[in-house]
Scaffold this motif. Structure first.
Motif, mmCIF file in Angstrom:
data_model
loop_
_atom_site.group_PDB
_atom_site.id
_atom_site.type_symbol
_atom_site.label_atom_id
_atom_site.label_comp_id
_atom_site.label_asym_id
_atom_site.label_seq_id
_atom_site.Cartn_x
_atom_site.Cartn_y
_atom_site.Cartn_z
ATOM 1 N N GLY A 21 -4.967 22.807 9.228
ATOM 2 C CA GLY A 21 -4.542 21.183 8.786
ATOM 3 C C GLY A 21 -5.438 20.754 8.168
ATOM 4 O O GLY A 21 -6.118 19.704 8.121
ATOM 5 N N ALA A 22 -6.865 20.860 9.476
ATOM 6 C CA ALA A 22 -7.993 19.570 9.485
ATOM 7 C C ALA A 22 -8.699 20.443 8.033
ATOM 8 O O ALA A 22 -9.639 19.378 7.800
ATOM 9 C CB ALA A 22 -8.764 20.521 10.727
ATOM 10 N N ALA A 23 -8.502 21.967 8.348
ATOM 11 C CA ALA A 23 -9.520 21.917 6.289
ATOM 12 C C ALA A 23 -9.154 21.320 5.249
ATOM 13 O O ALA A 23 -9.719 20.984 4.100
ATOM 14 C CB ALA A 23 -9.007 23.915 6.432
ATOM 15 N N LEU A 24 -7.595 21.684 5.680
ATOM 16 C CA LEU A 24 -6.766 20.557 3.587
ATOM 17 C C LEU A 24 -7.295 19.602 4.356
ATOM 18 O O LEU A 24 -7.321 19.346 2.795
ATOM 19 C CB LEU A 24 -5.355 21.018 4.628
ATOM 20 N N ALA A 25 -7.410 18.768 5.539
ATOM 21 C CA ALA A 25 -7.431 17.452 5.288
ATOM 22 C C ALA A 25 -8.790 16.945 5.252
ATOM 23 O O ALA A 25 -8.661 16.346 4.292
ATOM 24 C CB ALA A 25 -6.826 16.885 6.324
ATOM 25 N N THR A 33 0.143 16.866 8.496
ATOM 26 C CA THR A 33 0.417 16.547 9.695
ATOM 27 C C THR A 33 1.177 18.334 10.754
ATOM 28 O O THR A 33 1.804 18.680 10.173
ATOM 29 C CB THR A 33 2.039 15.881 9.765
ATOM 30 N N ILE A 34 0.870 17.732 11.750
ATOM 31 C CA ILE A 34 1.563 18.776 13.250
ATOM 32 C C ILE A 34 2.553 17.785 14.294
ATOM 33 O O ILE A 34 2.553 16.601 14.750
ATOM 34 C CB ILE A 34 1.024 19.325 13.256
ATOM 35 N N SER A 35 3.261 18.279 14.049
ATOM 36 C CA SER A 35 4.388 18.588 15.138
ATOM 37 C C SER A 35 4.763 19.093 16.065
ATOM 38 O O SER A 35 5.045 20.210 16.569
ATOM 39 C CB SER A 35 5.534 16.674 14.076
ATOM 40 N N MET A 36 4.763 18.405 17.720
ATOM 41 C CA MET A 36 5.071 18.844 18.551
ATOM 42 C C MET A 36 6.937 18.248 19.531
ATOM 43 O O MET A 36 6.959 17.124 19.310
ATOM 44 C CB MET A 36 4.874 18.924 20.046
ATOM 45 N N TYR A 208 8.765 5.758 14.231
ATOM 46 C CA TYR A 208 8.154 4.544 14.371
ATOM 47 C C TYR A 208 6.187 5.095 14.417
ATOM 48 O O TYR A 208 6.211 5.985 15.176
ATOM 49 C CB TYR A 208 8.115 3.678 15.882
ATOM 50 N N ARG A 209 5.665 3.696 13.223
ATOM 51 C CA ARG A 209 4.463 4.706 13.114
ATOM 52 C C ARG A 209 3.695 3.651 14.533
ATOM 53 O O ARG A 209 3.598 2.594 13.891
ATOM 54 C CB ARG A 209 3.792 3.666 11.921
ATOM 55 N N VAL A 210 2.638 4.881 15.141
ATOM 56 C CA VAL A 210 2.505 4.001 15.912
ATOM 57 C C VAL A 210 1.002 3.027 15.729
ATOM 58 O O VAL A 210 0.189 2.150 15.872
ATOM 59 C CB VAL A 210 1.188 4.776 17.018
ATOM 60 N N ASN A 211 0.109 4.357 14.718
ATOM 61 C CA ASN A 211 -1.284 3.485 14.202
ATOM 62 C C ASN A 211 -0.856 4.553 12.433
ATOM 63 O O ASN A 211 0.082 4.801 12.240
ATOM 64 C CB ASN A 211 -2.397 3.927 15.082
ATOM 65 N N ASP A 212 -2.377 4.233 11.906
ATOM 66 C CA ASP A 212 -2.398 5.232 10.531
ATOM 67 C C ASP A 212 -2.403 6.934 10.876
ATOM 68 O O ASP A 212 -2.020 7.338 10.234
ATOM 69 C CB ASP A 212 -4.085 5.501 10.009
ATOM 70 N N ASN A 213 -2.414 7.516 12.320
ATOM 71 C CA ASN A 213 -2.320 9.115 12.538
ATOM 72 C C ASN A 213 -1.155 8.957 13.472
ATOM 73 O O ASN A 213 -0.572 10.418 13.134
ATOM 74 C CB ASN A 213 -3.537 9.327 13.017
ATOM 75 N N TRP A 214 -0.713 8.478 13.806
ATOM 76 C CA TRP A 214 0.103 8.878 15.311
ATOM 77 C C TRP A 214 1.462 8.376 14.885
ATOM 78 O O TRP A 214 1.581 7.474 14.667
ATOM 79 C CB TRP A 214 0.415 8.294 16.042
ATOM 80 N N ALA A 215 2.370 9.015 15.303
ATOM 81 C CA ALA A 215 4.171 8.802 14.845
ATOM 82 C C ALA A 215 4.812 9.295 15.953
ATOM 83 O O ALA A 215 4.970 10.369 16.031
ATOM 84 C CB ALA A 215 4.667 9.121 13.947
ATOM 85 N N LEU A 216 6.060 8.560 16.220
ATOM 86 C CA LEU A 216 7.164 8.615 17.069
ATOM 87 C C LEU A 216 8.029 8.920 16.557
ATOM 88 O O LEU A 216 8.743 8.122 15.551
ATOM 89 C CB LEU A 216 7.345 7.780 18.572
ATOM 90 N N ILE A 243 13.359 14.637 20.463
ATOM 91 C CA ILE A 243 12.168 13.771 20.398
ATOM 92 C C ILE A 243 11.044 13.841 19.965
ATOM 93 O O ILE A 243 10.594 15.306 20.155
ATOM 94 C CB ILE A 243 12.547 12.380 21.240
ATOM 95 N N GLY A 244 10.328 13.745 19.487
ATOM 96 C CA GLY A 244 8.893 14.099 19.169
ATOM 97 C C GLY A 244 7.808 13.488 18.660
ATOM 98 O O GLY A 244 7.785 12.566 18.662
ATOM 99 N N ALA A 245 6.210 13.871 19.113
ATOM 100 C CA ALA A 245 5.425 13.072 17.916
ATOM 101 C C ALA A 245 4.890 14.013 16.773
ATOM 102 O O ALA A 245 4.082 15.188 16.853
ATOM 103 C CB ALA A 245 4.358 13.266 19.249
ATOM 104 N N THR A 246 4.436 12.889 16.267
ATOM 105 C CA THR A 246 3.970 13.332 15.075
ATOM 106 C C THR A 246 2.032 13.389 14.669
ATOM 107 O O THR A 246 1.892 11.940 14.742
ATOM 108 C CB THR A 246 4.189 13.393 13.690
ATOM 109 N N TYR A 247 1.253 14.095 14.575
ATOM 110 C CA TYR A 247 -0.107 13.416 14.703
ATOM 111 C C TYR A 247 -0.526 13.610 12.687
ATOM 112 O O TYR A 247 -0.303 15.325 12.415
ATOM 113 C CB TYR A 247 -0.767 14.296 14.670
ATOM 114 N N ARG A 248 -0.945 13.272 12.320
ATOM 115 C CA ARG A 248 -1.492 12.718 10.280
ATOM 116 C C ARG A 248 -2.798 12.879 10.578
ATOM 117 O O ARG A 248 -4.011 12.547 11.248
ATOM 118 C CB ARG A 248 -0.769 11.704 9.623
ATOM 119 N N PHE A 249 -3.154 14.263 10.082
ATOM 120 C CA PHE A 249 -4.675 14.034 9.989
ATOM 121 C C PHE A 249 -5.537 14.139 8.450
ATOM 122 O O PHE A 249 -4.935 13.637 7.735
ATOM 123 C CB PHE A 249 -4.889 15.839 9.558
#
Length: 249
Positions: A21-25, A33-36, A208-216, A243-249
């Motif tokens: 994901g980091a390489a593609l970004a 994005t990656i979600s747990m 819910y978008r917490v900021n540009d990178n994180w969403a719940l 329930i989960g959290a998503t991080y956007r690269f």
């Protein structure tokens, strides 16, 4: 496959997804994005045996008590209208059930270990501000160990084991809507099979978008699958809140 080996494979997969994901970004055309997530699912497992059908149900609290190991994660990479999604989960649990022959056996025990890897290639067929619709195709690969034990009463204890690996081709659609700048909703559906097996799932979440990178995100997920065995047919259902959290690269 041992639990230790599986944990190493899962851990390696997570590290690979993160590094990929980091390489593609870093390529300006890609976002990743990656979600747990945690799935509070109720479980139903049905298995045919030579002595009859065994049907085991576990509530979420029962599943926690009988859960040996679990992992769940999702990754997505997108470039323009094209996207690639990967979804991996693993459960290892056991449950008691009523015996199909009460005189001969006192109870039934079902042990299930399932790993499912889903992959999709999707295309954005419609997009307007705040609304998008994707459609695509993919697969869900299963690695499953299912042991059904009939605990002896008049008859001796008997165990019927199934080790099944298979792949179901899938069609998938996804609808996303922004409710405002922060909140959004997602509906994802897939279904497919080979004739000897079939699988489908539905996932609805609000995020819910917490900021540009994180969403719940939180919602509800239901997954069903059935397949032919040496003794007839077996199936499982996982269903419950997620329930989960998503991080956007």
């Amino acid at each position: 496959m041992s639990a230790g080996s599986l944990k190493k494979i899962v851990g390696g997969s997570v590290l690979l997804a993160l590094s990929s994901g980091a390489a593609l970004a870093q390529d300006g055309g890609w976002t990743s994005t990656i979600s747990m997530y945690v799935w509070f699912n109720e479980t139903n497992v049905t298995a045919d045996t030579p002595r009859g059908e065994v049907d085991a149900d576990l509530s979420f609290s029962d599943a926690l008590d009988n859960l040996d190991f679990a992992f769940m994660g999702v990754g997505e990479a997108r470039n323009g209208p094209w996207g690639i999604i990967g979804d991996l989960f693993h459960f290892k649990l056991s449950a008691d059930a009523d015996t199909p022959v009460g005189v001969l056996f006192s109870r039934a025990e079902v042990r299930t270990e399932v790993t499912a890897l889903s992959g999709y290639a999707i295309y954005r067929v419609y997009e307007e501000p705040g609304v998008s619709f994707d459609a695509g195709a993919g697969f869900r690969a299963y690695w499953l160990d299912l042991d059904t034990t009939l605990v002896g009463a008049l008859a001796p204890t008997q165990t019927f084991s199934q080790d099944n690996n298979w792949v179901d081709p899938l069609l998938a659609v996804r609808l996303r809507m922004d409710f405002n700048e922060r909140t959004f909703g997602t509906l994802f559906l897939d279904a497919g099979g080979t004739g000897e097996s079939d699988s489908w799932q539905a996932l609805a979440t609000v995020g819910y978008r917490v900021n540009d990178n994180w969403a719940l995100q939180g919602g509800y997920r239901h997954l069903e699958s059935s397949w032919e065995t040496d003794f007839g047919e077996a199936s499982f259902e996982f269903s419950g809140p997620i329930i989960g959290a998503t991080y956007r690269f």
